[in-house]
Design a protein around this motif. Structure first.
Motif, PDB file in Angstrom:
ATOM      1  N   ASN A   1       0.853  -1.167  -0.213  1.00 49.53           N
ATOM      2  CA  ASN A   1      -0.489   0.156   0.064  1.00 49.53           C
ATOM      3  C   ASN A   1       0.910   0.971   0.128  1.00 49.53           C
ATOM      4  OD1 ASN A   1      -2.397  -1.210   0.139  1.00 49.53           O
ATOM      5  ND2 ASN A   1      -2.464  -1.254   2.346  1.00 49.53           N
TER       6      ASN A   1
ATOM      7  N   PHE B   1       2.068  16.150  -2.348  1.00 49.95           N
ATOM      8  CA  PHE B   1       0.639  16.581  -2.024  1.00 49.95           C
ATOM      9  C   PHE B   1       1.801  17.409  -1.875  1.00 49.95           C
ATOM     10  CE2 PHE B   1      -2.672  18.300   0.183  1.00 49.95           C
ATOM     11  CZ  PHE B   1      -2.942  17.384   0.490  1.00 49.95           C
TER      12      PHE B   1
ATOM     13  N   SER C   1      -7.641  16.446   3.315  1.00 52.73           N
ATOM     14  CA  SER C   1      -7.880  15.348   2.042  1.00 52.73           C
ATOM     15  C   SER C   1      -8.766  14.413   2.030  1.00 52.73           C
ATOM     16  CB  SER C   1      -6.317  15.303   1.047  1.00 52.73           C
ATOM     17  OG  SER C   1      -5.231  14.466   1.561  1.00 52.73           O
ATOM     18  N   ASP C   2      -8.757  13.713   0.559  1.00 48.21           N
ATOM     19  CA  ASP C   2      -9.756  12.119  -0.071  1.00 48.21           C
ATOM     20  C   ASP C   2      -7.842  11.244   0.307  1.00 48.21           C
ATOM     21  OD1 ASP C   2     -12.643  13.513   0.382  1.00 48.21           O
ATOM     22  OD2 ASP C   2     -11.716  13.248  -1.817  1.00 48.21           O
ATOM     23  N   LEU C   3      -7.259  11.764   0.251  1.00 49.32           N
ATOM     24  CA  LEU C   3      -5.791  11.074  -0.098  1.00 49.32           C
ATOM     25  C   LEU C   3      -5.668  10.250   1.288  1.00 49.32           C
ATOM     26  CD1 LEU C   3      -3.157   9.461  -1.678  1.00 49.32           C
ATOM     27  CD2 LEU C   3      -2.404  11.698  -0.828  1.00 49.32           C
ATOM     28  N   PHE C   4      -5.547  11.099   2.036  1.00 45.57           N
ATOM     29  CA  PHE C   4      -5.245  11.095   3.496  1.00 45.57           C
ATOM     30  C   PHE C   4      -6.588   9.828   3.844  1.00 45.57           C
ATOM     31  CE2 PHE C   4      -5.543  11.103   8.158  1.00 45.57           C
ATOM     32  CZ  PHE C   4      -4.420  10.250   8.324  1.00 45.57           C
TER      33      PHE C   4
ATOM     34  N   ARG D   1       1.929   9.807  -3.849  1.00 43.24           N
ATOM     35  CA  ARG D   1       1.254  11.144  -4.189  1.00 43.24           C
ATOM     36  C   ARG D   1       0.968  11.934  -2.469  1.00 43.24           C
ATOM     37  NH1 ARG D   1      -3.043   6.972  -5.032  1.00 43.24           N
ATOM     38  NH2 ARG D   1      -4.365   8.319  -4.003  1.00 43.24           N
ATOM     39  N   ILE D   2       1.214  11.183  -2.156  1.00 43.60           N
ATOM     40  CA  ILE D   2       1.997  11.865  -0.881  1.00 43.60           C
ATOM     41  C   ILE D   2       3.321  12.316  -0.665  1.00 43.60           C
ATOM     42  CG2 ILE D   2       2.414  11.642   1.604  1.00 43.60           C
ATOM     43  CD1 ILE D   2       1.895   8.721   1.700  1.00 43.60           C
TER      44      ILE D   2
ATOM     45  N   VAL E   1       1.591   4.697  -3.071  1.00 48.37           N
ATOM     46  CA  VAL E   1       0.614   6.653  -2.523  1.00 48.37           C
ATOM     47  C   VAL E   1       1.963   7.146  -2.019  1.00 48.37           C
ATOM     48  CG1 VAL E   1      -1.199   5.430  -1.634  1.00 48.37           C
ATOM     49  CG2 VAL E   1       0.164   5.143   0.062  1.00 48.37           C
TER      50      VAL E   1
ATOM     51  N   THR F   1      -8.273   8.033   2.400  1.00 52.25           N
ATOM     52  CA  THR F   1      -7.712   7.180   1.804  1.00 52.25           C
ATOM     53  C   THR F   1      -6.762   5.582   2.418  1.00 52.25           C
ATOM     54  OG1 THR F   1      -8.850   7.569  -0.219  1.00 52.25           O
ATOM     55  CG2 THR F   1      -7.470   4.947   0.051  1.00 52.25           C
ATOM     56  N   VAL F   2      -5.744   6.346   2.497  1.00 52.72           N
ATOM     57  CA  VAL F   2      -4.442   5.574   3.709  1.00 52.72           C
ATOM     58  C   VAL F   2      -4.479   5.581   4.184  1.00 52.72           C
ATOM     59  CG1 VAL F   2      -2.293   6.702   3.797  1.00 52.72           C
ATOM     60  CG2 VAL F   2      -2.881   7.114   1.708  1.00 52.72           C
TER      61      VAL F   2
ATOM     62  N   TYR G   1      -3.213  18.310   3.921  1.00 51.47           N
ATOM     63  CA  TYR G   1      -3.715  16.724   4.221  1.00 51.47           C
ATOM     64  C   TYR G   1      -4.129  15.797   4.679  1.00 51.47           C
ATOM     65  CZ  TYR G   1      -1.537  11.909   3.602  1.00 51.47           C
ATOM     66  OH  TYR G   1      -1.217  10.680   3.781  1.00 51.47           O
TER      67      TYR G   1
END
Length: 98
Positions: free
Chosen positions: A21, A32, A68-71, A28-29, A25, A73-74, A65
């Motif tokens: 995982n 950011f 965010s949607d990224l965080f 992308r992190i 990502v 999900t992660v 961050y």
């Protein structure tokens, strides 16, 4: 700039999933807005324990961050793999020798 350190412990059978995982990502992190540096460390004695070490432009960048949607999900994918409560520290870098 300040530094964020996060300590995470994983179920032994879930480490490979975490590493896969993270591999997916990490860019992308790191890319950011406001993230200036990102590394992942593994404890030499307790190999179930990992640390992320990241530099952020300022506290607002880290908060952006974290919202965010990224965080989201992660973190959702990561926290289900833990075998201990994670810990996090935000620290100011005072001295760096290279």
């Amino acid at each position: 700039m300040f530094v964020r350190i996060v300590k995470m412990g994983f179920e032994p059978g879930k480490i490979e999933e975490f590493l896969n995982n993270f591999e997916e990502v990490k860019s992308r992190i790191r890319n950011f807005e406001g993230c200036e540096f990102l590394e992942l460390y593994r404890d030499k004695d307790n190999t179930n324990r990992f640390f992320t070490y990241s530099y952020w432009k300022d506290e607002q960048a880290l908060e952006n961050y974290r919202k965010s949607d990224l965080f989201k999900t992660v973190w959702a994918d990561t926290k289900i793999l833990f075998n201990e409560k994670p810990e996090a520290w935000s620290v100011d870098k005072l001295v760096s020798l290279e």
